[in-house]
Write a protein that holds these residues in place. Structure first.
Motif, PDB file in Angstrom:
ATOM      1  N   LEU A   1       0.836  -1.206   0.000  1.00  0.00           N
ATOM      2  CA  LEU A   1       0.000   0.000   0.000  1.00  0.00           C
ATOM      3  C   LEU A   1       0.873   1.260   0.000  1.00  0.00           C
ATOM      4  O   LEU A   1       0.599   2.213  -0.746  1.00  0.00           O
ATOM      5  CB  LEU A   1      -0.923  -0.002   1.221  1.00  0.00           C
ATOM      6  N   ALA A   2       1.931   1.235   0.816  1.00  0.00           N
ATOM      7  CA  ALA A   2       2.841   2.385   0.859  1.00  0.00           C
ATOM      8  C   ALA A   2       3.543   2.576  -0.490  1.00  0.00           C
ATOM      9  O   ALA A   2       3.705   3.707  -0.968  1.00  0.00           O
ATOM     10  CB  ALA A   2       3.862   2.190   1.970  1.00  0.00           C
ATOM     11  N   ALA A   3       3.948   1.461  -1.117  1.00  0.00           N
ATOM     12  CA  ALA A   3       4.599   1.539  -2.426  1.00  0.00           C
ATOM     13  C   ALA A   3       3.649   2.092  -3.474  1.00  0.00           C
ATOM     14  O   ALA A   3       4.037   2.904  -4.338  1.00  0.00           O
ATOM     15  CB  ALA A   3       5.105   0.160  -2.837  1.00  0.00           C
ATOM     16  N   GLU A   4       2.398   1.679  -3.411  1.00  0.00           N
ATOM     17  CA  GLU A   4       1.393   2.170  -4.357  1.00  0.00           C
ATOM     18  C   GLU A   4       1.144   3.663  -4.162  1.00  0.00           C
ATOM     19  O   GLU A   4       0.997   4.420  -5.126  1.00  0.00           O
ATOM     20  CB  GLU A   4       0.087   1.393  -4.174  1.00  0.00           C
ATOM     21  N   GLN A   5       1.104   4.078  -2.902  1.00  0.00           N
ATOM     22  CA  GLN A   5       0.900   5.499  -2.630  1.00  0.00           C
ATOM     23  C   GLN A   5       2.073   6.336  -3.143  1.00  0.00           C
ATOM     24  O   GLN A   5       1.870   7.429  -3.692  1.00  0.00           O
ATOM     25  CB  GLN A   5       0.716   5.713  -1.120  1.00  0.00           C
ATOM     26  N   ARG A   6       3.302   5.816  -2.977  1.00  0.00           N
ATOM     27  CA  ARG A   6       4.463   6.535  -3.494  1.00  0.00           C
ATOM     28  C   ARG A   6       4.435   6.615  -5.015  1.00  0.00           C
ATOM     29  O   ARG A   6       4.763   7.636  -5.610  1.00  0.00           O
ATOM     30  CB  ARG A   6       5.758   5.851  -3.032  1.00  0.00           C
ATOM     31  N   ARG A   7       3.999   5.512  -5.661  1.00  0.00           N
ATOM     32  CA  ARG A   7       3.929   5.494  -7.121  1.00  0.00           C
ATOM     33  C   ARG A   7       2.907   6.518  -7.626  1.00  0.00           C
ATOM     34  O   ARG A   7       3.169   7.277  -8.569  1.00  0.00           O
ATOM     35  CB  ARG A   7       3.535   4.100  -7.616  1.00  0.00           C
ATOM     36  N   VAL A   8       1.735   6.546  -6.980  1.00  0.00           N
ATOM     37  CA  VAL A   8       0.708   7.512  -7.368  1.00  0.00           C
ATOM     38  C   VAL A   8       1.202   8.937  -7.129  1.00  0.00           C
ATOM     39  O   VAL A   8       0.979   9.846  -7.941  1.00  0.00           O
ATOM     40  CB  VAL A   8      -0.597   7.257  -6.579  1.00  0.00           C
TER      41      VAL A   8
END
Length: 357
Positions: A339-346
């Protein structure tokens, strides 16, 4: 790739963590963890251990499938333990009191076991849909009733008979047995293993290729949304509990049809609770459940050799328990990392768009 990692990484982390935990426990107790784990691995090639592991894997697999169907509906069917005991004794009584041609006799026993398991699961299911009774409470209570009910049915003045110091049901005639595959001194593999494989394939098809499976998963994720889409949530609860109970009713049949041919007070207990742990470990996926069942069976059967190196056999129970606990934690850790990785990507994509503008 990320989805696959999210599926495989948590159980792998859980197994490694449990091994480390048990290794620490062994060191504290003064034992050598390398010799303990080593003797468990080498035990697989001795005597009937490998065949015993395969047979137990099939039994655990059926138990976990029964639990997984309830989990898909967000139902916690703790009553698998009681459902398979009642089904086993009823199937044994019926199988030992009728005479039919081979094959048909076996099929009747299997059908009776499934129906008995479904009937026992129907009680908490009906209480759930008509009175809103929590299935955890009702199925726990039904487990206690199942123990008493099965013991009552095999009394020598009801359906049982006294053989030595053991009370059991009349032996099922050979026409009702399910032949296995003999490996000579290596043991005999239960023929019911192929039924377990067929159940796994059927479960996967049902959940991924049928309308019923879609409605089941939709109801489990959000009963309100499913109802808005025309799905009868109460009907799905009832059907999934009956289906779970029917599969639970088959758990005791591999040993009964392949080896014991009767139900006695010494009948194997605790399989239903192991099925809950294995379903959690396998995340309700038929492949994951198969891996979990194999791991559970390996720990059970190879752990018998620990006595030879002076290590308490209870270390296996510690390992199994720590696997279940750590797999829950591992899935949550991996979920948060992704989830944290996805938030950083977005965030990066939004920054890029904002910079370009």
């Amino acid at each position: 790739m990320g989805h696959l990692r999210g599926k495989l990484l948590p159980p792998a982390l859980a197994i490694v963590f449990s091994m480390l935990l048990c290794g620490v426990a062994l060191v504290i107790s003064g034992a050598n963890p390398f010799s303990a784990f080593g003797v468990m691995v080498t035990q697989v090639g001795k005597g009937t251990t490998l065949v015993d592991i395969i047979n137990s894997t099939g039994i655990y697999y059926i138990a976990a499938l029964a639990v997984a169907i309830g989990f898909q509906m967000n139902l916690f069917n703790i009553g698998v333990e009681g459902q398979y005991r009642v089904a086993a004794v009823v199937a044994a009584v019926v199988g030992g009191s009728i005479a039919l041609p081979p094959g048909i006799h076996t099929l009747v026993i299997i059908i009776v076991g499934a129906l008995a398991g479904a009937a026992w699961a129907a009680i908490p299911a009906i209480l759930k849909v008509t009175r809103g009774v929590n299935e955890v409470i009702s199925t726990i209570m039904m487990n206690g009733l199942a123990m008493g009910f099965s013991a009552y049915l095999i009394r020598d003045d009801i359906f049982g008979e006294l053989r030595g110091n053991n009370i059991r049901t009349p032996e099922i005639p050979s026409s009702g047995w399910m032949p296995g595959i003999s490996f000579g001194g290596g043991g005999t593999m239960f023929g019911f293993l192929f039924v377990a494989i067929a159940l796994g394939v059927g479960y996967w098809i049902m959940m991924n290729r049928t309308r019923f499976g879609f409605e089941l998963r939709a109801s489990g994720e959000s009963s309100t949304a499913a109802s808005a889409g025309g799905v009868n949530a109460k009907k799905m609860v009832l059907v999934s509990m009956l289906l779970s109970g029917a599969i639970a009713g088959l758990i005791g049949l591999p040993e009964m049809l392949g080896r014991d041919h009767t139900f006695s007070l010494n009948f194997t207990a605790g399989i239903g609770f192991s099925g809950i742990a294995i379903a959690l470990l396998g995340r309700n996926h038929p492949g994951g459940i198969a891996f979990g069942a194999l791991l559970w069976a390996f720990l059970d059967k190879s752990g018998l050799a620990l006595d030879n190196v002076g290590v308490p056999r209870e270390i296996v129970t510690i390992m199994q328990g720590s696997i279940v606990l750590s797999v829950v934690v591992a899935y949550e850790v991996v979920r948060r990392v992704e989830l944290a990785a996805e938030q950083r990507r977005v965030g990066r994509e939004l920054g890029t768009v904002g910079g370009a503008a």
